[in-house]
Design an enzyme around this catalytic site. Sequence first.
Site, PDB file in Angstrom:
ATOM      1  N   ASP A 403       0.843  -1.178   0.000  1.00 30.16           N
ATOM      2  CA  ASP A 403       0.000   0.000   0.000  1.00 30.16           C
ATOM      3  C   ASP A 403       0.893   1.247   0.000  1.00 30.16           C
ATOM      4  O   ASP A 403       1.872   1.308   0.744  1.00 30.16           O
ATOM      5  CB  ASP A 403      -0.880  -0.026   1.258  1.00 30.16           C
ATOM      6  CG  ASP A 403      -1.965   1.033   1.220  1.00 30.16           C
ATOM      7  OD1 ASP A 403      -2.778   0.989   0.288  1.00 30.16           O
ATOM      8  OD2 ASP A 403      -1.976   1.898   2.110  1.00 30.16           O
ATOM      9  N   GLU A 432       1.577   0.247  -4.962  1.00 31.01           N
ATOM     10  CA  GLU A 432       1.131   1.530  -5.486  1.00 31.01           C
ATOM     11  C   GLU A 432       2.330   2.465  -5.571  1.00 31.01           C
ATOM     12  O   GLU A 432       2.727   3.055  -4.570  1.00 31.01           O
ATOM     13  CB  GLU A 432       0.086   2.142  -4.547  1.00 31.01           C
ATOM     14  CG  GLU A 432      -1.207   1.367  -4.473  1.00 31.01           C
ATOM     15  CD  GLU A 432      -2.193   2.035  -3.514  1.00 31.01           C
ATOM     16  OE1 GLU A 432      -3.310   2.343  -3.961  1.00 31.01           O
ATOM     17  OE2 GLU A 432      -1.850   2.244  -2.344  1.00 31.01           O
TER      18      GLU A 432
END
Length: 704
Positions: A403, A432
């Site tokens: 994340d 990400e």
Amino acid sequence: MASMNAYLDDFGKITVWVNRNFYGGKTDWFCITGDHGFSIDLVITGIEEHADMIRYDMTSPILDFGTSYMVREQHGLSVPLEWRMIVNTKQFSERFTYEGNDLGSTYHPSYTDFALWAPTAVTVTLRIRSGRRLMAFPMLRGDKGVWRIRVNGDHRHATYTYLIERNGVITESLDPYAYSSTANGRESAVIDLEAVRSIKDYPVSGSPYETDAVIYEANVRDMTSNASTGTKTHGKFVSLTEEGTSFREMPTGLSYLKSLGVTHIQLMPVMDFSTVEEFHPEKNYNWGYDPMQYLTPEGSYSTDPDNPYSRVTELRRLVCAIHKQGLKVNLDVVFNHIYDMGTSPFEAILPYYYFRYNERGYLSNGSYCGNDIASEKPMVRKYIIDTIRSLMTIYGVDGFRFDLMGILDVDTMNQIRTAARRIKANAMIYGEGWDMPTVLDGSRKATIMNQNQMPGIGHFNDYFRDVVKGKTSDDQKYDRGYVTGDTGQSFNMLGALSGSVLSQYCRRFESPCQSINALETHDNNTIWDKMHFCCGNEDRNTRMKRQKMLIAATMVAQGVPFIHAGMEYCGTKNDNSNSYNSGDEINQMNWQRALLNRDVVEYTKKCIALRKKYAAFRLHDAKEIEESLHLSVSEGGVVFYDIEKNDPKTETEFVRVIINPTFDGKYYTFEPGWHLLLDYDGNEREERTASISVPPLSVIVCAR
Ligand code: CA
């Protein structure tokens, strides 16, 4: 504000701030005092007057880590000397970087060892609850600032905390290396890992190439929280281990995952998060991007949150149950920030170390969650890598999705991949790679921009997402992509299909294995809900056709295909674009809807099967893509995507994908000998032909 504060920000340098409400902030001399009458006068090297305070810079004598000091001034005021930014100096790292692998508690039937890295602590006391006894043991400071104690006896079910003394204050803390805890993270727990490892696993072999994966993002709670799932329990790790469940003959839960044909299940956060009350999870809902403990599983997913063995054995059983179905497991990990820094073990153990600060001493907040974890510091990096390794060896997981990976640094990510691949040769590492405004030089961030420094690490490809589906944030929900009706994007679509590795089409990656092709994830509106806005003038039937095209486009594109749970049945969250705490009603798998849109589910399965059968869609490197792909835009914005690939297994040499997002049917005549691999309904057809009909709003795949 205290009248005076004294800080150690560097070796040889003490900074004191005196409030002007105390003798006008003026003081002529300072000294440093310690145990046994230790006292040295400090030399003032600079005075800086501020509105409310006066700052005094002073040289510092050589001080001992692990010792309490006070700073005393002319009028008799004495305050603790706080070890502050000194912990972020190179010299500190050189002195205290510890490389051993014994941090945390290590269980043995006749004793348990405890080790905590806390270089600035003055004392550390182990507070342990074992059986009916509550005991305290002072720990011994050793090399590199590691505190240790061996407690004799069998402490298999012991729970514990550390009491850390520093600056005259004692702070109680969990163990960041703890494998488990009691409910809601009250106390860490000793775990006999044999209880976890002895649960039988079913190793899944698989391709070493990421492009052979089909990732499906699922949430443990959502997969079974709907009452019609047919499981005995709902929303727990064990609920998703139940085999053979169904809703009106449609498989649900684990069986549903298996039925899709995907290769990897990406579980949304399963390690401990903060905001769901573990005894009463029905009172809260959260996806889990509010991390509390990294090595301890989330208690609300266990059947007995206060029994530390429950969560660890049940997570292990879940991973093994998914493996048994032939699927691999990637965990979504949230190493970019911590939910509550004030109560986190990181702050208790070594303040100012685990997080990033700007030059003025304020916390960096590139995560927009209040703090950014400083992955680039040696012992933070070690912590992250140790955690990744433990999650793989204890639970058997196969990969990780990071994340806000762009908060982390390039070196840490590369070392994570190396460590993970040493344990499992085809471990997947991706995340990400967004460029967040964290206090770290741009060249060091693990962002898409720096992808060439991180070979083999994947990034969610927002170019693919925006071109194919349309932009995704709330203020861009009316934006259309190529497949949702903007044929002006047809040229960009060629780049999206090529895994973003070709220089003539907006190149972003060195290799297709770095392009995670996700049109829908847990964030933002579902595709179906976005189409309420960007295709709001179209009827339901038309939008269904577009949904199928989006699924097909994901499966034929070069790169790594990714499906968010529900995308295959036109999942909706009732236009809720940020449902992280919106409850089960909004987030749960909706089996009624899956049944209603079963043809889309079946179509998805066929597209996945198509991808898995034909190597042409799964090319492994950029060179092969450059040599094999022929891309063009035809009249009306129809895209032709040809792949030359000799595939003896399927006896095909040439695959042609035709994407028609227009309302006009197309009819093409080629040389003879083509057959359909994916017709309008997703079926493969045997008969050979020279003419191919491409209905309005369809993806047709043929080969020869
Ligand atoms: Ca929790």
